[in-house]
Design an enzyme around this catalytic site. Structure first.
Site, PDB file in Angstrom:
ATOM      1  N   ASN A  35       0.790  -1.242  -0.020  1.00 24.52           N
ATOM      2  CA  ASN A  35       0.071   0.107   0.212  1.00 24.52           C
ATOM      3  C   ASN A  35       0.739   1.301  -0.040  1.00 24.52           C
ATOM      4  OD1 ASN A  35      -2.426  -1.558   0.302  1.00 24.52           O
ATOM      5  ND2 ASN A  35      -1.951  -1.784   2.446  1.00 24.52           N
ATOM      6  N   CYS A  36       1.843   1.283  -0.744  1.00 24.48           N
ATOM      7  CA  CYS A  36       2.841   2.270  -0.714  1.00 24.48           C
ATOM      8  C   CYS A  36       2.798   3.006  -1.886  1.00 24.48           C
ATOM      9  CB  CYS A  36       4.295   1.658  -0.538  1.00 24.48           C
ATOM     10  SG  CYS A  36       5.409   2.920  -0.778  1.00 24.48           S
ATOM     11  N   GLY A  37       3.319   4.176  -2.036  1.00 25.58           N
ATOM     12  CA  GLY A  37       3.253   5.084  -3.473  1.00 25.58           C
ATOM     13  C   GLY A  37       4.328   4.415  -4.563  1.00 25.58           C
ATOM     14  N   THR A  39       4.734   0.930  -4.508  1.00 22.89           N
ATOM     15  CA  THR A  39       4.248  -0.420  -4.730  1.00 22.89           C
ATOM     16  C   THR A  39       4.307  -0.666  -6.393  1.00 22.89           C
ATOM     17  OG1 THR A  39       2.951  -0.446  -2.664  1.00 22.89           O
ATOM     18  CG2 THR A  39       2.310  -1.971  -4.426  1.00 22.89           C
TER      19      THR A  39
END
Length: 165
Positions: A35-37, A39
């Site tokens: 759930n990371c920018g 990803t």
């Protein structure tokens, strides 16, 4: 521990895996999150794996929930997410800590061998990458912002080197 091949980790399935099975390979070790920018870098990591695996590259993904709780899921959920959304087929390991007293020994070793900006050993965010030579020694650390594609020249140079171990 003197090389990356001296460590062990558990797979996403919870099975112990000795990294010595990758001896003689070039390793790209990455702390990941779903759930990371950053990803979407899974796509680029998979592309590197597809392009260079036959020549001796292994991409090793280590999910981590230490940065903004961006990897909250369990092993099954992480594996399904990676496969479903990015077609990940490279080895993924169980969720670990990369910083602090509970940091996985591999990451303690990697960060010590390749400090970051201003000599800081701490991993700053998800998708920090460590490129390891065929002899198991760290070649270089890359910031999360470094796209997987930007590592191609370094990977090709390391793959061209003969195994010295």
């Amino acid at each position: 521990m003197s090389t990356a091949f001296d460590f062990k980790a558990k797979t996403l399935a919870g099975k112990p895996a000795a990294l010595k099975k990758y001896k003689g390979k070039v390793l790209l070790v990455v702390n990941t999150a779903s759930n990371c920018g950053f990803t979407p870098q899974y796509k680029g990591l998979q592309a590197l794996y597809d392009q260079y695996h036959a020549q001796g590259l292994e991409v090793l993904g280590f999910p981590c929930n230490q940065f903004g709780e961006q990897e909250p899921g369990g092993a099954q959920e992480i594996g399904a997410f990676c496969e479903r959304n990015y077609g990940v087929s490279f080895p993924m390991f169980e969720k670990i800590d990369v910083n602090g007293p509970d940091a996985h020994p591999l990451f303690k070793w990697l960060t010590s061998a390749a400090p970051g900006l201003l000599g800081s050993e701490a991993v700053k965010w998800n998708f920090t990458k460590f490129l390891v030579r065929r002899d198991g020694k760290v070649f270089k650390r890359y910031a999360p912002q470094a796209s997987p594609e930007s590592l191609s020249a370094d990977i090709e140079a390391l793959l061209a080197q003969a195994t010295s171990a």
